[in-house]
Structure formats: C-alpha cells, structure tokens
Design an enzyme around this catalytic site. Structure first.
Site, mmCIF file in Angstrom:
data_model
loop_
_atom_site.group_PDB
_atom_site.id
_atom_site.type_symbol
_atom_site.label_atom_id
_atom_site.label_comp_id
_atom_site.label_asym_id
_atom_site.label_seq_id
_atom_site.Cartn_x
_atom_site.Cartn_y
_atom_site.Cartn_z
ATOM 1 N NE ARG A 72 -28.910 39.896 43.804
ATOM 2 C CZ ARG A 72 -28.015 39.774 42.835
ATOM 3 N NH1 ARG A 72 -27.168 38.749 42.843
ATOM 4 N NH2 ARG A 72 -27.947 40.669 41.867
ATOM 5 C CG ASP A 102 -24.141 30.312 35.232
ATOM 6 O OD1 ASP A 102 -23.729 31.228 34.507
ATOM 7 O OD2 ASP A 102 -24.432 30.479 36.430
#
Length: 290
Positions: free
Chosen positions: A57, A158
């Site tokens: 990632r 979020d």
C-alpha cells in the site's frame, strides 16, 4: 509443501532481522516506525503479519515521490507534521471493507426504532468508508418515512478522504447491487445509460440526506452538535487497542439521546470495554441505566 527459495538479493537484514525488500527497501525498523505513526495518527493497531500489506500500500507513495527506501519516506513525513502527505499515508493504511446492508439484521431494528418517532431522526455513521453503509441507513429511513426525506439526516464520517470522495459521488457498479431487493433498487437507484452503462447512482432524494465529512475518531474535538437517535460504529473498533476503544465509547455516550441505539460490528463486544452501554440485542447497545 516446501516453498521455493527466494532469489539471491531479495532479502536484506536490519539489526539481524530479515526484511523483504523487493525493489524498495523496508527494514524492520521502518515497519515498526510505520506501526507507531499510524497508531499515533489514527489509533490503528497494525499487527506483525500486516508487513506485506504495508509494503504494497505504501509502495505507491514512495514511487510517487521517486524514493526507494521507506526510511527516506518516513523522514520526509516526520520533517513536515502538517504536510498533506500524511493524509495519503493514512488513506493507504485504512481498510475499507463494506457492502450495502452489511450485517442485515441491524436495519429492521433501525426501522422499528425510527418508526416510533414523531420528530426528526438523526444518525451518525462513524465509519462511512465508500458510502454503502450510510446510504443503506438512508434508504432504510426513507422507506420508514415514506419518502419524506426531510424527516431524517445521516452524518457520515471517515478518516479516509479517498473513500469519502467515492462515497460523495454515490456511483456503484451493478454487481455491487446484485443482492439487493429489486423494489429497493427501483426506489433508491438510478441506472446508468450510455457511457454509464453497468453503473448505478444513489437517487438524489436519498443522497441529499447524507452529509459526508472527514473525521478522525482520535481528534480532540469531533465538532458534533446535538444528539443522535442512533450511532453506527461497526467494524472499526477492531483496529484500535482497548484504551482507545474505551475513550471513544465514553465520547459516544453523551452524543446519544437517552433512548438512542449504538450499532457495533459482528466481532465487537462493547460490554467488555465500557460500562457506559448495555447490550440490547445482537451487537446493538443502549446507554447503561436506560
């Protein structure tokens, strides 16, 4: 079964500990520092076995900056604590696993709870991800209030700003809607045509009742005003350690109305973490003493 031997040069050593480097160098010290930084920034606890996930990632961020060593990337981050790259770092390490009406048993309970209200109904979805959960909440409430969308609002937050951008767009593949009831799809989605073939958009009557905003649950202030009839915090606490979970639950309590509901994920047990809540049903909680 025996695994094939790694080719020469594919393994390096830092302080006596082997480290898979591929084309970028990630040492054990780098991995430990990444775990510390994401915990400080977002409360996320990365287990030892997440090393490969971290590599894959964050590798994109290193290549974006033309770097070959994770240590150089981390040094750049730490030199500039207010840099926008921190947002990309956090987004990269945030897990977004979601679906429409995931843990479906919660939504009939939400509908039952809302149906008895004469005033407005407010919900906070504290882990909005790419939008499937808050839109599922909004669709449920739209059906409860017979399309009178002015009767409810959903605040969806979020920490992952990339996920929120996708959520605001409200566009999903037809495959993501495959398991939904046909009547629900007709009521709450618009099917794409032409270059949008194979896609569907959340109906504006639903999407306009969902307000998305970026929020870190570790932030000293959440900026939430008023109280909520329900809070959804599902499948996010599992990424935090116990002290962080306790602090967040204690901050949820004053934001719930006296008869409000707190919805948890299927693998989360808030009763063992905080005295502020008691179990009402399957992973659904009320304020203690109510």
């Amino acid at each position: 079964m025996n695994e094939p031997l790694a080719p020469p040069g594919s393994w390096s050593t830092s302080e006596g500990i082997p480290s898979l480097e591929r084309d970028l160098l990630l040492t054990e010290r780098d991995f430990s520092r990444i775990r510390q930084l994401i915990h400080e920034r977002a409360g996320i606890v990365l287990a030892e076995h997440k090393r490969e996930m971290v590599y894959s990632r964050l590798a994109k961020r290193l290549r974006h900056h033309g770097l070959t060593r994770f240590s150089d990337y981390l040094e750049r981050l730490e030199r500039r604590p207010d840099a926008r790259e921190w947002e990309a770092f956090t987004n990269a390490l945030t897990t977004n696993l979601t679906a429409f009406f995931r843990e479906a048993h919660h939504f009939p309970l939400l509908a039952e709870h809302a149906s008895g209200r004469t005033g407005g109904y407010r919900v906070w979805c504290a882990a909005a991800s790419t939008g499937e959960e808050p839109y599922s909440i909004a669709m449920t409430l739209s059906d409860v209030f017979s399309g009178n969308t002015g009767k409810f609002e959903v605040i969806a937050t979020d920490i992952d700003t990339d996920a929120l951008a996708r959520a605001r767009a409200g566009v999903y593949s037809i495959e993501q809607l495959a398991r939904l009831d046909e009547g629900l799809k007709r009521r709450h989605f618009l099917r794409g045509k032409g270059r949008h073939e194979g896609m569907a958009r959340i109906h504006p009557d639903v999407s306009q009742r969902v307000a998305f905003q970026s929020l870190n649950l570790l932030a000293p202030s959440w900026g939430m005003e008023g109280k909520f009839d329900a809070i959804f915090c599902r499948n996010v606490m599992i990424y935090f350690d116990k002290p962080t979970q306790t602090r967040i639950l204690e901050r949820f309590a004053p934001l719930l109305k006296p008869d409000g509901l707190l919805f948890a994920g299927h693998s989360e047990n808030f009763s063992q973490i905080s005295d502020a809540f008691r179990l009402r049903g399957q992973t659904v909680y009320r304020l203690a003493g109510r």
